[in-house]
Design a protein around this motif. Sequence first.
Motif, PDB file in Angstrom:
ATOM      1  N   PRO A 280      13.559 -19.990  -5.400  1.00  0.00           N
ATOM      2  CA  PRO A 280      13.440 -21.433  -5.181  1.00  0.00           C
ATOM      3  C   PRO A 280      13.123 -21.697  -3.707  1.00  0.00           C
ATOM      4  N   CYS A 281      11.854 -21.632  -3.397  1.00  0.00           N
ATOM      5  CA  CYS A 281      11.500 -21.791  -1.980  1.00  0.00           C
ATOM      6  C   CYS A 281      10.320 -22.748  -1.816  1.00  0.00           C
ATOM      7  N   SER A 282       9.134 -22.238  -1.523  1.00  0.00           N
ATOM      8  CA  SER A 282       7.999 -23.071  -1.108  1.00  0.00           C
ATOM      9  C   SER A 282       8.427 -23.997   0.030  1.00  0.00           C
ATOM     10  N   GLY A 283       9.437 -23.526   0.794  1.00  0.00           N
ATOM     11  CA  GLY A 283       9.855 -24.251   1.993  1.00  0.00           C
ATOM     12  C   GLY A 283      10.835 -25.374   1.757  1.00  0.00           C
ATOM     13  N   HIS A 284      11.326 -25.573   0.499  1.00  0.00           N
ATOM     14  CA  HIS A 284      12.230 -26.716   0.292  1.00  0.00           C
ATOM     15  C   HIS A 284      13.442 -26.398  -0.583  1.00  0.00           C
TER      16      HIS A 284
ATOM     17  N   GLY B 164      21.156 -14.101   0.439  1.00  0.00           N
ATOM     18  CA  GLY B 164      20.777 -15.222   1.297  1.00  0.00           C
ATOM     19  C   GLY B 164      21.235 -16.531   0.668  1.00  0.00           C
ATOM     20  N   ALA B 165      20.386 -17.557   0.770  1.00  0.00           N
ATOM     21  CA  ALA B 165      20.765 -18.886   0.283  1.00  0.00           C
ATOM     22  C   ALA B 165      21.189 -18.840  -1.180  1.00  0.00           C
ATOM     23  N   MET B 166      20.339 -18.298  -2.043  1.00  0.00           N
ATOM     24  CA  MET B 166      20.591 -18.377  -3.491  1.00  0.00           C
ATOM     25  C   MET B 166      21.572 -17.300  -3.949  1.00  0.00           C
ATOM     26  N   GLY B 167      21.416 -16.086  -3.406  1.00  0.00           N
ATOM     27  CA  GLY B 167      22.268 -14.988  -3.860  1.00  0.00           C
ATOM     28  C   GLY B 167      23.727 -15.207  -3.495  1.00  0.00           C
TER      29      GLY B 167
ATOM     30  N   GLY C 231      27.260  -7.806  -4.985  1.00  0.00           N
ATOM     31  CA  GLY C 231      26.161  -8.410  -4.220  1.00  0.00           C
ATOM     32  C   GLY C 231      25.638  -7.407  -3.215  1.00  0.00           C
ATOM     33  N   LEU C 232      24.326  -7.232  -3.211  1.00  0.00           N
ATOM     34  CA  LEU C 232      23.709  -6.269  -2.288  1.00  0.00           C
ATOM     35  C   LEU C 232      22.760  -7.004  -1.350  1.00  0.00           C
ATOM     36  N   GLU C 233      22.932  -6.804  -0.067  1.00  0.00           N
ATOM     37  CA  GLU C 233      22.059  -7.420   0.937  1.00  0.00           C
ATOM     38  C   GLU C 233      21.371  -6.302   1.725  1.00  0.00           C
TER      39      GLU C 233
ATOM     40  N   GLU D 120      23.404  -4.044   4.382  1.00  0.00           N
ATOM     41  CA  GLU D 120      22.546  -2.915   4.775  1.00  0.00           C
ATOM     42  C   GLU D 120      22.414  -1.919   3.620  1.00  0.00           C
ATOM     43  N   GLU D 121      22.345  -2.471   2.437  1.00  0.00           N
ATOM     44  CA  GLU D 121      22.130  -1.635   1.251  1.00  0.00           C
ATOM     45  C   GLU D 121      21.072  -2.305   0.367  1.00  0.00           C
ATOM     46  N   PRO D 122      19.793  -2.112   0.703  1.00  0.00           N
ATOM     47  CA  PRO D 122      18.740  -2.767  -0.086  1.00  0.00           C
ATOM     48  C   PRO D 122      18.630  -2.198  -1.494  1.00  0.00           C
ATOM     49  N   VAL D 123      18.287  -3.071  -2.431  1.00  0.00           N
ATOM     50  CA  VAL D 123      17.879  -2.609  -3.755  1.00  0.00           C
ATOM     51  C   VAL D 123      16.472  -2.048  -3.600  1.00  0.00           C
TER      52      VAL D 123
ATOM     53  N   LEU E 115      15.363 -12.347   9.427  1.00  0.00           N
ATOM     54  CA  LEU E 115      14.135 -11.811   8.833  1.00  0.00           C
ATOM     55  C   LEU E 115      13.726 -12.542   7.555  1.00  0.00           C
ATOM     56  N   GLY E 116      14.637 -13.332   6.996  1.00  0.00           N
ATOM     57  CA  GLY E 116      14.368 -13.972   5.708  1.00  0.00           C
ATOM     58  C   GLY E 116      14.044 -15.444   5.856  1.00  0.00           C
ATOM     59  N   SER E 117      14.696 -16.271   4.993  1.00  0.00           N
ATOM     60  CA  SER E 117      14.360 -17.700   4.947  1.00  0.00           C
ATOM     61  C   SER E 117      15.555 -18.597   5.251  1.00  0.00           C
TER      62      SER E 117
HETATM   63  C1  LIG Z   1      11.764 -22.335   8.750  1.00  0.00           C
HETATM   64  C2  LIG Z   1      12.266 -22.767   7.422  1.00  0.00           C
HETATM   65  C3  LIG Z   1      12.731 -24.050   7.270  1.00  0.00           C
HETATM   66  C4  LIG Z   1      13.197 -24.492   6.042  1.00  0.00           C
HETATM   67  N1  LIG Z   1      13.675 -25.759   5.955  1.00  0.00           N
HETATM   68  C5  LIG Z   1      14.236 -26.172   4.803  1.00  0.00           C
HETATM   69  C6  LIG Z   1      14.857 -27.435   4.746  1.00  0.00           C
HETATM   70  O1  LIG Z   1      14.906 -28.155   5.743  1.00  0.00           O
HETATM   71  N2  LIG Z   1      15.436 -27.806   3.586  1.00  0.00           N
HETATM   72  C7  LIG Z   1      15.409 -27.014   2.477  1.00  0.00           C
HETATM   73  O2  LIG Z   1      15.941 -27.434   1.437  1.00  0.00           O
HETATM   74  N3  LIG Z   1      14.837 -25.791   2.502  1.00  0.00           N
HETATM   75  C8  LIG Z   1      14.255 -25.351   3.632  1.00  0.00           C
HETATM   76  N4  LIG Z   1      13.692 -24.115   3.715  1.00  0.00           N
HETATM   77  C9  LIG Z   1      13.634 -23.260   2.513  1.00  0.00           C
HETATM   78  C10 LIG Z   1      14.906 -22.490   2.252  1.00  0.00           C
HETATM   79  O3  LIG Z   1      15.475 -21.977   3.411  1.00  0.00           O
HETATM   80  C11 LIG Z   1      14.587 -21.412   1.215  1.00  0.00           C
HETATM   81  O4  LIG Z   1      14.129 -22.092   0.048  1.00  0.00           O
HETATM   82  C12 LIG Z   1      15.781 -20.564   0.849  1.00  0.00           C
HETATM   83  O5  LIG Z   1      16.323 -19.905   1.970  1.00  0.00           O
HETATM   84  C13 LIG Z   1      15.355 -19.513  -0.183  1.00  0.00           C
HETATM   85  O6  LIG Z   1      16.499 -18.812  -0.576  1.00  0.00           O
HETATM   86  P1  LIG Z   1      16.420 -17.336  -1.159  1.00  0.00           P
HETATM   87  O7  LIG Z   1      17.804 -16.943  -1.473  1.00  0.00           O
HETATM   88  O8  LIG Z   1      15.377 -17.303  -2.222  1.00  0.00           O
HETATM   89  O9  LIG Z   1      15.844 -16.448   0.045  1.00  0.00           O
HETATM   90  P2  LIG Z   1      16.651 -16.046   1.375  1.00  0.00           P
HETATM   91  O10 LIG Z   1      17.508 -17.168   1.790  1.00  0.00           O
HETATM   92  O11 LIG Z   1      15.669 -15.500   2.337  1.00  0.00           O
HETATM   93  O12 LIG Z   1      17.593 -14.857   0.897  1.00  0.00           O
HETATM   94  C14 LIG Z   1      17.061 -13.649   0.406  1.00  0.00           C
HETATM   95  C15 LIG Z   1      17.948 -12.523   0.895  1.00  0.00           C
HETATM   96  O13 LIG Z   1      17.606 -11.334   0.164  1.00  0.00           O
HETATM   97  C16 LIG Z   1      17.674 -10.239   1.059  1.00  0.00           C
HETATM   98  N5  LIG Z   1      16.862  -9.144   0.518  1.00  0.00           N
HETATM   99  C17 LIG Z   1      15.534  -8.995   0.559  1.00  0.00           C
HETATM  100  N6  LIG Z   1      15.149  -7.868  -0.083  1.00  0.00           N
HETATM  101  C18 LIG Z   1      16.272  -7.290  -0.564  1.00  0.00           C
HETATM  102  C19 LIG Z   1      16.523  -6.102  -1.302  1.00  0.00           C
HETATM  103  N7  LIG Z   1      15.526  -5.305  -1.695  1.00  0.00           N
HETATM  104  N8  LIG Z   1      17.809  -5.790  -1.598  1.00  0.00           N
HETATM  105  C20 LIG Z   1      18.832  -6.607  -1.184  1.00  0.00           C
HETATM  106  N9  LIG Z   1      18.633  -7.741  -0.469  1.00  0.00           N
HETATM  107  C21 LIG Z   1      17.374  -8.103  -0.174  1.00  0.00           C
HETATM  108  C22 LIG Z   1      17.128 -10.817   2.369  1.00  0.00           C
HETATM  109  O14 LIG Z   1      17.495 -10.026   3.458  1.00  0.00           O
HETATM  110  C23 LIG Z   1      17.748 -12.202   2.372  1.00  0.00           C
HETATM  111  O15 LIG Z   1      18.987 -12.220   3.061  1.00  0.00           O
HETATM  112  C24 LIG Z   1      13.189 -23.634   4.923  1.00  0.00           C
HETATM  113  C25 LIG Z   1      12.721 -22.323   5.067  1.00  0.00           C
HETATM  114  C26 LIG Z   1      12.263 -21.891   6.303  1.00  0.00           C
HETATM  115  C27 LIG Z   1      11.751 -20.499   6.421  1.00  0.00           C
END
Ligand SMILES: Cc1cc2nc3c(=O)[nH]c(=O)nc-3n(C[C@H](O)[C@H](O)[C@H](O)COP(=O)(O)OP(=O)(O)OC[C@H]3O[C@@H](n4cnc5c(N)ncnc54)[C@H](O)[C@@H]3O)c2cc1C
Length: 381
Positions: free
Chosen positions: A340-344, A13-16, A32-34, A170-173, A42-44
């Motif tokens: 790195p989330c908590s919505g920001h 997703g965003a960070m990976g 990289g595995l998604e 489509e290959e979860p860890v 389904l994610g963020s």
């Molecule tokens: C509605 C909403 C609004 C937001 N607005 C903002 C904003 O305006 N500005 C801002 O800076 N941030 C915002 N954020 C926060 C930001 O989107 C998140 O901080 C960021 O997406 C987190 O990145 P991540 O990589 O940790 O998670 P994600 O982006 O969710 O990526 C995680 C990925 O891991 C995959 N995954 C899960 N389990 C497995 C597994 N077992 N094996 C392999 N893959 C797996 C998931 O499918 C997903 O694709 C918002 C979030 C939401 C939900």
Amino acid sequence: MTDRYDVVVAGLGAMGSASAYHLAARGLRVLGLEAFAPHHALGSWHGDSRIIRELYFEHPLYVPLAQRAYELWEELERESGEPLLTINGGLMIGPREGMLIAGTLRSAAEHGLPAELLSPAEVRARFPAYELEDELVAVLDPRAGFLRPEACVDAHRALAARRGAELRYEEPVLAWEPDGDGVRVHTARGTLTADRLLLSAGAWTRALLPGLDLALEVERQVTFWFDPPADDDRYEPARCPIYAWEHTSGYIGYGFPRLERGVKAALMHQGETSAHPDEVCRAVEEAEVEPLRAALRKMLPGVASAPVRGHAVCLFTNTPDEDFAIGFHPAHPQVLVSSPCSGHGFKFASAIGELHADLLTEGTSRFDLTPFRLERLMGDG
Ligand SMILES: Cc1cc2nc3c(=O)[nH]c(=O)nc-3n(C[C@H](O)[C@H](O)[C@H](O)COP(=O)(O)OP(=O)(O)OC[C@H]3O[C@@H](n4cnc5c(N)ncnc54)[C@H](O)[C@@H]3O)c2cc1C
């Protein structure tokens, strides 16, 4: 025989996706595995838009990370040829003494950045969609704007692959275990080994850390798209900055100008929380928009009264203090855990991908990561 990689990235997703890009750029053998298909909701990281802003009301320590993120988003935009970032300014709106205005001004002062304090009349004159109630003020962050999250993730993935990263969907860890100094990773399709593992699985991160019991909570976040009359040009990006506003003491709402799906807005941290993403209700009731409408009436009345055109459920992964979670597994330093989330977090993804690559290759980062340490989420930190 199993396949051997320098780094396995769990979650694209965003960070990976950003991490795979920076790791592959350093010549590492990256897998990289998604868990899901390339595009999923389904994610963020879905939902068309993410705010980026430089004046960080949460804490000035985020400002240097945001500044690096801007540089890297611009580089990614150039390299990919895709439009990713729009700078149309941002209004931080709230009571003069509230945490949002005070925190925004503090960040500006500490880092010597421009911040214009505007009265409701001044806001109205410059940005006519906004009609702030009398007790509110706004600070204009001139470098704020929005990112296109799907395009950002796509660009990081495509350029990671171009640099040699192997990306599988489509290959979860399913699980992992230490394997000497390295790691053995079990996926839905088999087992592989690597020197390092990055857990960047968003809301699923905690589920991949049995035994660690990190204080990470999954929160349901609903966003709505409104549809003001098509001939009302007050909501176009050039006239309508993004905004964050403290609608109730300590509580933030946020929104965007009109993009393809309409004018998006949401209230933060008002959703139900769960221990696991599978428990989150993905359906949205019609009445759920009402608290948002009530709050919008105090500053964006034209949006508050517009019909709803769509909605989405997205997931926050929250820490108790809302700072990020980034650090090596306390018992297994070959595993880097990052949420790195908590919505920001999205705005920082470009810089956090680089930071992950620094940690995984050099063991250190130029940024102060003390506030993000995992130990604080483990009960004895
Ligand atoms: C509605 C909403 C609004 C937001 N607005 C903002 C904003 O305006 N500005 C801002 O800076 N941030 C915002 N954020 C926060 C930001 O989107 C998140 O901080 C960021 O997406 C987190 O990145 P991540 O990589 O940790 O998670 P994600 O982006 O969710 O990526 C995680 C990925 O891991 C995959 N995954 C899960 N389990 C497995 C597994 N077992 N094996 C392999 N893959 C797996 C998931 O499918 C997903 O694709 C918002 C979030 C939401 C939900």
